[in-house]
Design an enzyme around this catalytic site. Structure first.
Site, PDB file in Angstrom:
ATOM      1  CE  LYS A 108      -3.693  -2.115  -0.414  1.00 55.91           C
ATOM      2  NZ  LYS A 108      -4.336  -2.050  -1.722  1.00 55.91           N
ATOM      3  CE  LYS A 123      -1.331  11.545 -19.729  1.00 58.24           C
ATOM      4  NZ  LYS A 123      -2.024  11.787 -20.971  1.00 58.24           N
ATOM      5  CD  GLN A 126      -4.630   9.626 -15.543  1.00 60.05           C
ATOM      6  OE1 GLN A 126      -3.450   9.593 -15.205  1.00 60.05           O
ATOM      7  NE2 GLN A 126      -5.130   8.837 -16.486  1.00 60.05           N
ATOM      8  CG  HIS A 131      -6.000   8.813  -7.147  1.00 57.91           C
ATOM      9  ND1 HIS A 131      -6.014   7.615  -7.803  1.00 57.91           N
ATOM     10  CD2 HIS A 131      -4.703   9.061  -6.841  1.00 57.91           C
ATOM     11  CE1 HIS A 131      -4.789   7.147  -7.878  1.00 57.91           C
ATOM     12  NE2 HIS A 131      -3.959   8.007  -7.314  1.00 57.91           N
ATOM     13  CG  HIS A 134      -8.254   4.719  -2.612  1.00 58.80           C
ATOM     14  ND1 HIS A 134      -8.929   3.684  -2.017  1.00 58.80           N
ATOM     15  CD2 HIS A 134      -7.206   4.166  -3.241  1.00 58.80           C
ATOM     16  CE1 HIS A 134      -8.311   2.543  -2.291  1.00 58.80           C
ATOM     17  NE2 HIS A 134      -7.254   2.815  -3.033  1.00 58.80           N
TER      18      HIS A 134
END
Length: 152
Positions: A108, A123, A126, A131, A134
């Protein structure tokens, strides 16, 4: 988190420590949201296709390894969580549990790198709040679970 090893010594696993987690996640959030985009603003995007392929293949192999260890650990039934409950004792199963938790924690932590690759590739679309949330919440929840719950 103190982990009792097979030879009876107690060791501290640093990834389950607030002293590691707070600075690591603070740097991660600062880099992917502020520092990284500023550094990349006047630079061309890095071409990291080969690195990304290697990263993804490595993730697949490591995740498959962890899932196989968990399947064996949980006696073949990953969704029967009663089999996955381990008490803090000196049994072989306890050692397997802490060994697997170490692999999962490292995996992780390694997954934070995918967001760094998003930033280096420019990017930024994204790198969503979901994200980032999380990745940070998974690590914090793992820390809370392995440090304070531990199968009591």
């Amino acid at each position: 988190m103190d982990t009792v090893t097979e030879n009876g010594y107690v060791k501290q696993f640093w990834m389950f420590s607030w002293w590691y987690m707070i600075p690591a996640l603070s740097f991660y959030v600062a880099f992917v949201l502020k520092i990284g985009p500023r550094l990349m603003k006047s630079r061309p995007a890095f071409q990291v296709k080969t690195l990304l392929i290697i990263y993804n293949i490595t993730q697949i192999i490591l995740c498959a390894y962890v899932m196989e260890r968990m399947r064996t650990f949980c006696q073949g039934d990953l969704f029967d969580f009663a089999n996955c409950r381990v008490h803090d004792d000196m049994s072989r199963k306890s050692f397997d549990y802490y060994d697997i938790s170490t692999y999962v924690s490292m995996l992780k932590n390694f997954e934070l790198f995918d967001t760094v690759l998003f930033v280096l590739r420019k990017k930024q679309n994204q790198v969503t709040p979901l994200h980032v949330f999380h990745h940070t919440s998974v690590l914090v929840l793992m820390l809370l679970y392995f440090r304070y719950y531990r199968g009591k």
